[in-house]
Write a protein that holds these residues in place. Structure first.
Motif, short mmCIF file in Angstrom:
data_model
loop_
_atom_site.label_atom_id
_atom_site.label_comp_id
_atom_site.label_asym_id
_atom_site.label_seq_id
_atom_site.Cartn_x
_atom_site.Cartn_y
_atom_site.Cartn_z
N VAL A 45 0.84 -1.20 0.00
CA VAL A 45 0.00 0.00 0.00
C VAL A 45 0.88 1.26 0.00
CG1 VAL A 45 -1.63 1.38 1.36
CG2 VAL A 45 -2.03 -1.07 1.05
N LEU A 46 1.93 1.26 0.82
CA LEU A 46 2.81 2.43 0.88
C LEU A 46 3.54 2.68 -0.44
CD1 LEU A 46 4.47 2.16 4.41
CD2 LEU A 46 2.87 3.90 3.61
N VAL A 47 3.99 1.60 -1.07
CA VAL A 47 4.77 1.74 -2.30
C VAL A 47 3.89 2.03 -3.51
CG1 VAL A 47 6.28 0.49 -3.91
CG2 VAL A 47 6.68 0.34 -1.45
N ARG A 48 2.78 1.33 -3.63
CA ARG A 48 1.95 1.44 -4.83
C ARG A 48 0.67 2.26 -4.65
NH1 ARG A 48 3.16 0.53 -9.74
NH2 ARG A 48 1.13 -0.32 -10.11
N GLY A 49 -0.04 2.01 -3.57
CA GLY A 49 -1.32 2.69 -3.36
C GLY A 49 -2.33 2.38 -4.44
N SER A 50 -2.25 1.18 -4.99
CA SER A 50 -3.14 0.78 -6.09
C SER A 50 -4.44 0.20 -5.56
CB SER A 50 -2.44 -0.25 -6.97
OG SER A 50 -2.19 -1.44 -6.23
N ARG A 51 -5.38 0.04 -6.46
CA ARG A 51 -6.65 -0.61 -6.09
C ARG A 51 -6.41 -1.99 -5.51
NH1 ARG A 51 -11.01 -1.82 -10.10
NH2 ARG A 51 -12.25 -2.26 -8.29
N ALA A 52 -5.55 -2.74 -6.17
CA ALA A 52 -5.26 -4.11 -5.71
C ALA A 52 -4.64 -4.11 -4.32
CB ALA A 52 -4.36 -4.83 -6.70
N SER A 53 -3.74 -3.16 -4.04
CA SER A 53 -3.11 -3.11 -2.72
C SER A 53 -4.12 -2.74 -1.64
CB SER A 53 -1.92 -2.15 -2.71
OG SER A 53 -2.34 -0.80 -2.84
N TYR A 54 -5.02 -1.81 -1.95
CA TYR A 54 -6.08 -1.47 -0.98
C TYR A 54 -7.04 -2.64 -0.77
CZ TYR A 54 -4.72 3.43 -0.71
OH TYR A 54 -4.04 4.60 -0.48
N ALA A 55 -7.33 -3.37 -1.82
CA ALA A 55 -8.21 -4.55 -1.69
C ALA A 55 -7.54 -5.60 -0.80
CB ALA A 55 -8.54 -5.12 -3.06
N ALA A 56 -6.25 -5.82 -1.01
CA ALA A 56 -5.52 -6.78 -0.17
C ALA A 56 -5.48 -6.30 1.29
CB ALA A 56 -4.11 -6.98 -0.71
N ALA A 57 -5.27 -5.00 1.49
CA ALA A 57 -5.25 -4.45 2.84
C ALA A 57 -6.61 -4.64 3.51
CB ALA A 57 -4.88 -2.97 2.80
N LEU A 58 -7.67 -4.46 2.74
CA LEU A 58 -9.02 -4.66 3.28
C LEU A 58 -9.21 -6.11 3.72
CD1 LEU A 58 -11.85 -3.49 3.81
CD2 LEU A 58 -12.43 -4.06 1.45
N VAL A 59 -8.76 -7.05 2.90
CA VAL A 59 -8.90 -8.47 3.24
C VAL A 59 -8.09 -8.81 4.49
CG1 VAL A 59 -8.33 -10.81 2.45
CG2 VAL A 59 -9.45 -9.22 0.90
#
Length: 140
Positions: A45-59
């Motif tokens: 999330v810190l490096v990319r801040g992409s949709r996929a990274s936020y989705a993974a963080a949510l999970v």
């Protein structure tokens, strides 16, 4: 930050939960997996801040929050290779972890919503394109 707090608490608690019968994954090992997932996804999330990274963080955040709440209020018996982890007591580290996981869930959901809106909404400026500074308008 919430995922890093979650990881820190799980790393701190893992050594005290390593006892497990043969054929069962210890709660400490599950804590180490949670910590690793939280650190990896937090960095993503810190490096990319992409949709996929936020989705993974949510999970990751929501699954950890759901687990701590479930095992706090419900005495789930051992199943398969997973141990019974019922722990009906709140203590500082557990409370800190639950608050961080809950906040992480909300923040990841907001990040996912914002990244989705930006991706699908295009430029939502209320200023017409022709009136924006630096925009050339050609009349033909």
């Amino acid at each position: 930050m919430a995922l890093f707090i979650d990881a820190g608490v799980h790393l701190f608690l893992a050594p005290g939960h390593q006892d497990a019968p043969s054929g069962v994954i210890s709660q400490g090992t599950l804590f180490l997996f949670e910590a690793a997932a939280a650190v990896l996804v937090g960095l993503w999330v810190l490096v990319r801040g992409s949709r996929a990274s936020y989705a993974a963080a949510l999970v990751v955040a929501f699954s950890a929050f759901a687990a701590v709440m479930l095992y706090r209020y419900v005495d789930v018996p051992a199943f398969g290779p997973f141990p019974a982890m019922y722990d009906p007591v709140w203590f500082f580290s557990k409370t800190l972890s639950a608050v961080a996981e809950g906040a992480g869930t909300i923040l990841a959901a907001v990040g996912l919503a914002r990244s989705s809106r930006g991706r699908h909404g295009g430029n939502r400026s209320s200023i017409p394109e022709a009136a924006r500074p630096g925009t050339l308008r050609r009349d033909t």
